[in-house]
Structures are given as C-alpha cells and as structure tokens.
Design a protein around this motif. Structure first.
Motif, PDB file in Angstrom:
ATOM      1  N   THR A 124      -5.914   5.072  -4.072  1.00  0.00           N
ATOM      2  CA  THR A 124      -6.623   4.738  -2.840  1.00  0.00           C
ATOM      3  C   THR A 124      -6.866   3.236  -2.782  1.00  0.00           C
ATOM      4  N   PHE A 125      -7.373   2.776  -1.686  1.00  0.00           N
ATOM      5  CA  PHE A 125      -7.609   1.349  -1.541  1.00  0.00           C
ATOM      6  C   PHE A 125      -8.953   1.098  -0.885  1.00  0.00           C
ATOM      7  N   GLU A 126      -9.502  -0.072  -1.201  1.00  0.00           N
ATOM      8  CA  GLU A 126     -10.764  -0.498  -0.608  1.00  0.00           C
ATOM      9  C   GLU A 126     -10.477  -1.234   0.696  1.00  0.00           C
ATOM     10  N   LYS A 138     -12.325  -3.245   2.450  1.00  0.00           N
ATOM     11  CA  LYS A 138     -12.722  -4.656   2.421  1.00  0.00           C
ATOM     12  C   LYS A 138     -11.686  -5.502   1.713  1.00  0.00           C
ATOM     13  N   GLU A 139     -11.149  -4.971   0.622  1.00  0.00           N
ATOM     14  CA  GLU A 139     -10.151  -5.714  -0.144  1.00  0.00           C
ATOM     15  C   GLU A 139      -8.863  -5.865   0.658  1.00  0.00           C
ATOM     16  N   GLU A 171       0.825  -1.211   0.000  1.00  0.00           N
ATOM     17  CA  GLU A 171       0.000   0.000   0.000  1.00  0.00           C
ATOM     18  C   GLU A 171       0.858   1.260   0.000  1.00  0.00           C
TER      19      GLU A 171
END
Length: 246
Positions: free
Chosen positions: A129-131, A133-134, A119
């Motif tokens: 950006t990141f999810e 949940k993932e 990340e």
C-alpha cells in the motif's frame, strides 16, 4: 481564457505525431526493462520505491523533453507556418507562452506517469500500500523537476530557433548544450583547474540535466535554473518580436 485554452489544446494536438508514438513505444519497453532490473537484479536500490522511471526510461524522457523544448518554435519555421502563427490577432509573446504551457502540461503528465508507474509495479510485485501524503509529496517534487528542466531547455531552444530558423540546428544546439557541453567542460577542466571546474558545475547547462537525472534540485540549483531560464526566455521573446517573418 477560452481562446488561450484553445491555442494550448491545438499545440498539444501537434505533439501527437510519429515522434510521440515512437516515444510511447520505447517508453513502455524501457520502463519494463528498468523495473525488471530493479526488482530482479537489485539495481537502482537507492531510488524511492514510488518512482517507476529509472535508468534508460528516465533518460528517454529527458531526451523527449529536450526534443519538445527545442522544437517548440522551430517547428513553425520548418512547416512554413511561422508567418501565419505569429501574425494573428494575438501577440507573438502570447503565442509562445501558450506553447510553453502546452509543454508544461506534457511535462506534468510525464512526472505523474513516473509515480503512477512506480506504484503499479509496487502493487504488482510487493502488493504494498502507499501513503497518500507521501505520494502527493513525491508527485509535486517530480512535477517541479520536470517543468523546471523543460523551461530551462525551452528557453535555450527559443533563442536557437529564432536565430537559425532551423528545426534540426535548434535541436542539435539544445542537445549539445544540455547533454554534451556540461560533461565535456567539467571533465576537461577537472584535469587542469579544480577551481574553474567547480564554477562550471554551478552553470545551468550542467545543473539542469544532472539534477533531472537524479530527480532532485536543491533550492539553490532551482533558483539558479529559474533565474537563467527567465532571462533567456525574455531575450528570446525580444528577438522574436524583432524578427522579420516575411
């Protein structure tokens, strides 16, 4: 519970030695190299973007987990502390379990560090950006993979340590089983009998390092490794309880 946490904490402190410092130094270097090759040269293009340890850095983590797992018990024989450690008010199986928990904590931290590294590089290079949940899903998956591999190697390391009472031999045994045996047997058998080779590739000593290198175990592979590891762990505990440490 307080005493159990205390024992586990003391086991974690034992890992803060020269081997840990060397691992951290090499880990930082190889992680940067792997991610440079990934983003500049296009290597590891099939790997998920959230994974930060690939190639050499992942192999280094694998070697370090093998080292920790193989010396989980044998370090007590090396430093002549086995009589003191395994003769206190707690049972020998209790001590081994606390050592195993400290190994699981380290494995979990390394798995989380893998995702965190991925990340960070994503944020720096792609500003992406990141999810949540993932991220949670991939983190839990890696935690399972890392701990399953560590448990498998440590179950072999416990038996090797008890039988040999030698740290170096125990370490060589684990490296031989998980880093050499699987590949050598499969490569040699494929030349003579494909059926036997396919059976060999379902053995835990082949599945464990291969799946760790791919950061993924199938449900059947996970069950295979877990079952074998539990059996070997129980055998190791039985041998330790019968071993004369005087």
């Amino acid at each position: 519970m307080h005493l159990f946490c205390r024992i586990t904490y003391l086991e974690l402190k034992k890992t803060n030695g020269l081997s840990f410092k060397l691992f951290v130094f090499l880990f930082l270097i190889f992680t940067c190299i792997d991610n440079y090759l990934r983003y500049s040269k296009g290597l590891f293009s099939n790997a998920p973007s959230m994974i930060g340890n690939l190639g050499i850095s992942l192999l280094l983590v694998q070697f370090y987990l093998v080292y920790l797992s193989a010396t989980l018990i044998s370090q007590e024989f090396r430093y002549k502390t086995s009589t003191i450690v395994f003769s206190n008010p707690f049972s020998r199986s209790y001590i081994v379990f606390s050592k195993l928990c400290s190994l699981f904590i380290i494995s979990t931290c390394l798995a989380c560090l893998n995702v965190l590294t991925g990340e960070i590089f994503n944020l720096i290079i792609h500003n992406s950006t990141f999810e949540i949940k993932e991220v949670v899903f991939i983190t839990l998956k890696l935690v399972a993979v890392y701990n399953l591999f560590a448990f498998c190697v440590s179950s072999v390391g416990i038996i090797a340590s008890i039988l040999t009472s030698n740290r170096i031999i125990s370490l060589l045994a684990c490296f031989g089983v998980f880093q050499v045996l699987g590949d050598l047997v499969s490569q040699s058998l494929e030349r003579f009998n494909e059926h036997i080779a396919s059976i060999t590739k379902n053995m835990f000593f082949y599945i464990a390092p291969k799946g760790f290198g791919e950061l993924s175990y199938s449900p059947l592979e996970s069950a295979n490794i877990l079952a074998v590891s539990c059996i070997l762990y129980i055998i190791g505990i039985i041998l330790l309880n019968r071993k004369d440490l005087t």
